[in-house]
Design an enzyme around this catalytic site. Structure first.
Site, PDB file in Angstrom:
ATOM      1  N   GLY A 166     -37.897 -31.235 -36.483  1.00 28.50           N
ATOM      2  CA  GLY A 166     -37.138 -31.253 -37.750  1.00 28.50           C
ATOM      3  C   GLY A 166     -37.422 -32.516 -38.543  1.00 28.50           C
ATOM      4  N   GLY A 178     -36.517 -32.938 -42.295  1.00 27.45           N
ATOM      5  CA  GLY A 178     -35.111 -32.767 -42.701  1.00 27.45           C
ATOM      6  C   GLY A 178     -34.511 -34.064 -43.223  1.00 27.45           C
ATOM      7  N   GLN A 179     -33.190 -34.002 -43.496  1.00 26.33           N
ATOM      8  CA  GLN A 179     -32.512 -35.157 -44.106  1.00 26.33           C
ATOM      9  C   GLN A 179     -32.601 -36.380 -43.206  1.00 26.33           C
ATOM     10  OE1 GLN A 179     -28.185 -34.959 -44.266  1.00 26.33           O
ATOM     11  NE2 GLN A 179     -28.078 -36.571 -45.809  1.00 26.33           N
ATOM     12  N   ARG A 236     -43.399 -26.119 -41.040  1.00 21.69           N
ATOM     13  CA  ARG A 236     -44.585 -25.999 -41.919  1.00 21.69           C
ATOM     14  C   ARG A 236     -45.050 -27.403 -42.291  1.00 21.69           C
ATOM     15  NH1 ARG A 236     -41.162 -22.124 -43.080  1.00 21.69           N
ATOM     16  NH2 ARG A 236     -39.746 -23.574 -44.069  1.00 21.69           N
ATOM     17  N   TYR A 271     -21.875 -23.149 -35.812  1.00 22.33           N
ATOM     18  CA  TYR A 271     -22.527 -24.464 -35.711  1.00 22.33           C
ATOM     19  C   TYR A 271     -21.785 -25.334 -34.698  1.00 22.33           C
ATOM     20  CZ  TYR A 271     -23.982 -29.147 -37.342  1.00 22.33           C
ATOM     21  OH  TYR A 271     -24.442 -30.444 -37.428  1.00 22.33           O
ATOM     22  N   LYS A 287     -22.816 -26.910 -31.090  1.00 21.39           N
ATOM     23  CA  LYS A 287     -22.781 -28.373 -30.884  1.00 21.39           C
ATOM     24  C   LYS A 287     -22.058 -28.705 -29.579  1.00 21.39           C
ATOM     25  CE  LYS A 287     -25.404 -29.654 -33.920  1.00 21.39           C
ATOM     26  NZ  LYS A 287     -26.638 -30.367 -33.532  1.00 21.39           N
TER      27      LYS A 287
HETATM   28  C1  VAH Z   1     -22.754 -30.343 -41.797  1.00 29.27           C
HETATM   29  N1  VAH Z   1     -23.850 -32.440 -42.438  1.00 29.27           N
HETATM   30  O1  VAH Z   1     -22.038 -30.477 -42.761  1.00 29.27           O
HETATM   31  C2  VAH Z   1     -23.550 -31.559 -41.299  1.00 29.27           C
HETATM   32  C3  VAH Z   1     -22.749 -32.341 -40.303  1.00 29.27           C
HETATM   33  C4  VAH Z   1     -20.519 -33.297 -39.852  1.00 29.27           C
HETATM   34  C5  VAH Z   1     -21.342 -32.606 -40.806  1.00 29.27           C
HETATM   35  O2  VAH Z   1     -22.751 -31.744 -39.064  1.00 29.27           O
HETATM   36  O3  VAH Z   1     -22.861 -29.299 -41.219  1.00 29.27           O
END
Ligand code: VAH
Length: 317
Positions: free
Chosen positions: A6, A9-10, A34, A140, A144
């Protein structure tokens, strides 16, 4: 040698440059889906195409470059994850499992971030403890928490040196975040400069932990270089630098741009996610075990963000 997944990414696009400066360009292998994104990353050192859902691609990169640390950043974030939960599970859980398996076979260490999203509505919201109830209500967040446990498992069962932090919302000017719930805190700076006004999707009074990217990069380097004997925790150290509500960041920007205005158009999906997360973390374990100590508060971040973004957006004249 380090492999970063990644890397476009940011976090990855800035971490790659910091580590290349620190360890030497050829010792930091960037990778992504990519060969697209940060020119600086592509031009300053090795890059490999790695889709983390394909374990052989991870193994090939690790073997080709004799990698001994994998910094695993490839992930689907909270808001995108709610609109595509299957993809979030495949990338976040499948990808992490593949990375840990390659690390076990190739004797690599693994750094991968967790998030404040690993907490849920039943977690104590203020000064959230390092060790507490974790019943997240987003896909998400589920990936985690499961990721934290999987990293602990690979450490305890196979001795894989796994380390990680629970990041709050990260704010930066180099690369846009990839679809999170805290993205408003990045967008507001762009809109202030480009349009002089911002319509905030998060209700006022919604506190979330946040951190400026330079502090986040220091957290990764300092934990990776920490003496493992001092680590009582391994994964998922709470780390934070500030906690604010939309009104606070609006006021901080207004100090520099008095004509800036903000109104609200609450996005129920984002608001739902934000409401399920803590207001502020207790990060004392990170401070005690590996010297975590952030440098940027809201005012310092705002001053730097506005200065750097005006240059980036060509509005510094
Ligand atoms: C999100 N920037 O918003 C991420 C992060 C705590 C936020 O995990 O999903």
């Amino acid at each position: 040698k380090v492999l970063i997944t990644g890397a476009m990414g940011q976090i990855g696009s800035e971490l790659t440059m910091k580590l290349r400066e620190r360890y030497g360009n050829d010792n930091v292998v960037a990778s992504g889906l990519r060969r697209e994104g940060s020119e600086k990353v592509l031009e300053s050192g090795p890059f490999e195409i790695v889709d983390v859902t394909k374990p052989q691609q991870i193994a090939d990169a690790v073997n080709k470059h004799k990698v001994d640390w994998i910094i695993h950043l490839a992930a689907i974030l909270s808001a995108v994850g709610e609109s595509n939960p299957n993809l979030a599970w495949d990338v976040n859980m499948g990808g992490l499992f593949n990375v840990l398996e390659v690390a076990r076979e190739s004797k690599c260490g693994v750094f991968t971030p967790s998030s404040i999203a690993a907490f849920g509505p039943s977690t104590p919201k203020d000064n959230t403890p390092q060790d507490t109830l974790q019943r997240p209500t987003t896909m998400y967040g589920v990936t985690k928490v499961a990721g934290e446990l999987l990293c602990d498992y690979y450490y305890q069962k196979y001795g894989v040196d796994t380390r990680g932090v629970r990041f709050p919302g990260l704010i930066s000017y180099e690369t846009l975040p990839g679809g999170g719930t805290t993205d408003y805190a990045v967008e507001i700076y762009y809109k202030a400069i480009e349009e002089g006004k911002y319509t905030c999707p998060i209700k006022d009074g919604t506190y979330m932990d946040m951190m400026y990217m330079p502090d986040a990069l220091d957290a990764i380097v300092n934990l990776m270089e920490a003496d493992p004997a001092k680590l009582k925790h391994r994964n998922a150290f709470n780390v934070t630098a500030m906690s604010f509500q939309p009104e606070d960041i609006y006021a901080a920007i207004k100090k520099h741009m008095p004509d800036f205005t903000m109104d609200y158009n609450v996005n129920p999906v984002l608001q739902n996610i934000a409401d399920s997360w803590p207001n502020s973390l207790d990060d004392s374990a990170a401070r005690e075990e590996w010297g975590w100590n952030p440098k940027y508060d809201l005012d310092a971040m705002t001053k730097d963000m506005l200065e750097k973004l005006k240059v980036k957006l060509g509005k510094d004249k």
